[in-house]
Design a protein around this motif. Structure first.
Motif, short mmCIF file in Angstrom:
data_model
loop_
_atom_site.label_atom_id
_atom_site.label_comp_id
_atom_site.label_asym_id
_atom_site.label_seq_id
_atom_site.Cartn_x
_atom_site.Cartn_y
_atom_site.Cartn_z
N ALA A 81 43.19 20.15 -14.62
CA ALA A 81 42.12 21.04 -14.15
C ALA A 81 40.74 20.54 -14.56
N PHE A 82 40.70 19.66 -15.57
CA PHE A 82 39.41 19.26 -16.16
C PHE A 82 38.40 18.75 -15.14
N GLU B 210 48.23 21.05 -18.04
CA GLU B 210 47.54 21.89 -17.05
C GLU B 210 46.03 21.74 -17.16
N LYS B 211 45.55 21.86 -18.39
CA LYS B 211 44.10 21.78 -18.62
C LYS B 211 43.56 20.41 -18.24
N GLU B 212 44.39 19.38 -18.52
CA GLU B 212 43.97 18.02 -18.24
C GLU B 212 43.74 17.84 -16.75
N THR C 133 42.18 16.87 -23.25
CA THR C 133 42.43 18.28 -23.54
C THR C 133 43.78 18.43 -24.23
N LEU C 134 44.18 19.67 -24.49
CA LEU C 134 45.36 19.88 -25.34
C LEU C 134 46.65 20.13 -24.58
N ASN C 135 46.59 20.28 -23.27
CA ASN C 135 47.84 20.32 -22.52
C ASN C 135 47.64 19.81 -21.10
N ARG D 215 35.31 11.76 -14.47
CA ARG D 215 35.84 13.03 -13.97
C ARG D 215 34.76 14.11 -13.97
N MET E 57 39.78 27.51 -14.96
CA MET E 57 41.01 27.89 -14.28
C MET E 57 41.57 29.18 -14.88
N ARG F 285 43.84 25.96 -9.55
CA ARG F 285 45.23 26.30 -9.87
C ARG F 285 46.17 25.70 -8.83
N ARG G 160 30.07 25.23 -14.07
CA ARG G 160 31.44 24.81 -14.29
C ARG G 160 32.36 26.02 -14.13
N ASP H 74 53.16 22.17 -21.09
CA ASP H 74 52.45 22.70 -22.26
C ASP H 74 52.34 21.70 -23.40
N ASP I 157 43.05 26.13 -27.35
CA ASP I 157 42.48 26.26 -26.00
C ASP I 157 41.91 27.66 -25.77
N VAL J 194 46.53 21.98 -9.38
CA VAL J 194 47.32 21.70 -10.58
C VAL J 194 48.81 21.82 -10.26
#
Lengths: 278, 253
Positions: free
Chosen positions: A107-108, A103-105, A99-101, B203, B214, A121, B211, A138, B119, A124
């Motif tokens: 949460a994936f 946090e998202k990674e 992913t692009l940051n 994962r 967040m 959340r 799904r 970020d 995103d 994370v």
């Protein structure tokens, strides 16, 4: 009950002309820190993949025997079902960050499994503070160093709250300082009651924390025991394992008739032993 | 290719950046439609005059100006050739209008792409009922572009070190020179894809039909305001176009 149990497990990848694993028998109980080592191509990676079900669910091939992880046979459960039991950290950090940051990674994984957003959340934030990732929050994976990427990769696996952490040479692309940092994190996880299985060549960095070393060669487990018992064997040097320098010194001294009493794994241990002896 | 910069997200904190991407998408589409409705200089200028303060609000005016400078060659090209070749009654007037239209169109969409993080874009698509797999494929493409570029440079260096002369010879030869770069790049990418797939599989990618996300986007009051104003503008301009004869001011040649 053992957490992981290999029962006469053999595996051959489709298209390969040799067995990657040959009649492997191995039991690992909860809370252990197992270091797996051996020359390249000896089946370490296949063993790791077997624990979270990538073998045989993702990598197809010919199987014999069974693997039970937390009571579940990997033949009958998908990788996603195994994801909350065994988390796998791979060699190349950049291929694990999708992913692009940050946090998202993190949460994936939980998002994929349909965990409640509030809980995601929470996880994370917990992992960001646990692994000290605040300054990376970020950032695009491309803006991070290899060590930082690998830390994020570990966090993203921990977000699934697995019982077992399997790490397949997580430090092979890192410089010594970052490698040590990653290995410290992994040792710390083990102290917090997580079962750890680590494939590693730098035994001088890990053998002091490990509770057990499994030596592999040519698809077989050739030795299995505590670091102090395994590393003094001549077999280690025969198949080319990176035995810690301190242990080598101990062995050469012993060959010349000087017995230090116990096997040192680090420089400090060796120093204390020598001081005691003289 | 510097003019493409206006389509690249810039990390800023502004009113425009904070808007919901769906509201911004609607705004961009409306302003694009409006600029396609008119082909007279005056209305197109008005559109630009409205768009430029929005760029200022998005703190991106300098970037926009830089890109327009990069685009200027193309703009001059359009201007000159249309003036010379257009069958319209007063060709210069026509080509100026065309040029303005291009600028207005680019500005409309750049307002969107400059201020929407990839995103957010994929999240917006998901909430607009696009399947997660497709939206995720898009965001993954963004993720791996720099990695692949780096890899391409590494391969180029490796091939140069073996004596492949990449920037020599006639155009045909140069095109053929791409082969020793492209072939290894494809092979490396396939391998990488496999290892990425392994990691995603571990994962639980695609495991649950439900799904969760967040960060979900939610429409706020200001987003509704933007949508409402855009809609109003759209209806108004279509009405003007259809029923009110505009006083046509144009250059006499």
């Amino acid at each position: 009950m053992p957490l992981i149990e290999f029962q006469d497990f053999s595996f051959k990848y489709y298209g390969a002309d040799f067995l990657a694993l040959k009649k492997v028998n191995l039991t690992i109980s909860e809370g252990e820190y197992v270091v797996i080592t051996g020359p390249s191509g000896c089946g370490k990676t296949t063993l790791c993949r077997t624990i979270n079900g990538l073998v045989p669910q993702f990598h197809r091939g010919y199987i014999a025997g069974n693997v039970l992880v937390d009571g579940k046979n990997t033949r009958d459960h998908t990788v996603a079902e195994m994801a909350t039991i065994a988390g796998l950290v791979f060699q190349q950090p950049e291929n694990q960050l999708v992913t692009l940051n940050v946090e998202k990674e993190i949460a994936f994984g939980p998002e994929n499994l349909g965990v409640d957003p509030v809980e995601v959340r929470h996880r994370v934030e917990e992992l960001i503070s646990l692994l000290d990732l605040e300054h990376l929050r970020d950032k695009h994976p491309h803006e991070m160093s290899g060590g930082e990427q690998q830390r994020v990769a570990i966090a993203s696996i921990l977000a699934l709250k697995p019982k077992i952490m399997v790490a397949d040479e997580p430090t092979s692309n890192l410089d010594p300082k970052n490698a040590e940092l990653i290995l410290d994190i992994i040792a710390g996880l083990n102290k917090r009651d997580m079962t750890v299985i680590l494939v590693e060549h730098r035994l001088d960095l890990v053998s002091k924390d490990a509770s057990r070393i499994v030596l592999m060669n040519d698809g077989r487990i050739v030795a299995d025991g505590t670091p102090r018992n395994i590393l003094v064997k001549d077999l280690c040097q025969e198949i080319g394992v990176g035995v810690p320098k301190a242990t080598l010194v101990y062995k050469s001294l012993k060959n010349r008739g000087i017995d230090l009493g116990s096997v040192p794994l680090t420089g400090e241990e060796l120093a204390t032993l020598v001081k005691e002896a003289s | 290719m510097s003019f493409l910069e206006v389509f690249q997200y810039t990390r800023q904190d502004s009113i425009i950046h904070r808007l919901d991407p769906r509201a911004k998408l609607f705004m961009a589409i409306v302003s694009a439609i409006v600029s396609l409705i008119f082909l007279e200089i005056l209305p197109l200028l008005i559109i630009l005059i409205i768009l430029i303060p929005l760029l200022v609000a998005a703190k991106s005016l300098r970037r926009w100006l830089r890109s327009m400078k990069g685009l200027s060659i193309l703009l001059v090209f359009i201007l000159v050739f249309n003036t010379l070749l257009s069958p319209a009654p007063n060709p210069l007037n026509h080509s100026i209008a065309l040029t303005l239209r291009l600028i207005a169109l680019m500005t409309s969409f750049s307002l969107f792409f400059l201020t929407v993080h990839p995103d957010e874009l994929s999240q917006a698509l998901i909430q607009m009922r696009v399947r997660f797999e497709f939206a995720f494929a898009m965001s993954m493409a963004m993720r791996y572009v720099p990695t692949l570029a780096q890899e391409a440079y590494a391969i180029m260096d490796a091939q140069k070190a073996r004596g492949v002369e990449l920037d020599k010879g006639n155009p045909l030869k140069r095109i053929r020179n791409i082969v020793p770069i492209i072939v290894p790049l494809i092979i490396v990418s396939i391998r990488r894809a496999l290892s990425i797939a392994e990691s995603m599989e571990s994962r639980g990618f695609g495991a649950s039909p439900h799904r969760t996300y967040m960060n979900r986007l939610s429409f706020k009051k200001k987003d509704w305001v933007v949508v409402f104003i855009s809609l109003l503008v759209l209806v108004l301009t279509i009405y003007i176009r259809l029923y009110i004869p505009l006083y046509v001011w144009s250059l006499p040649f």
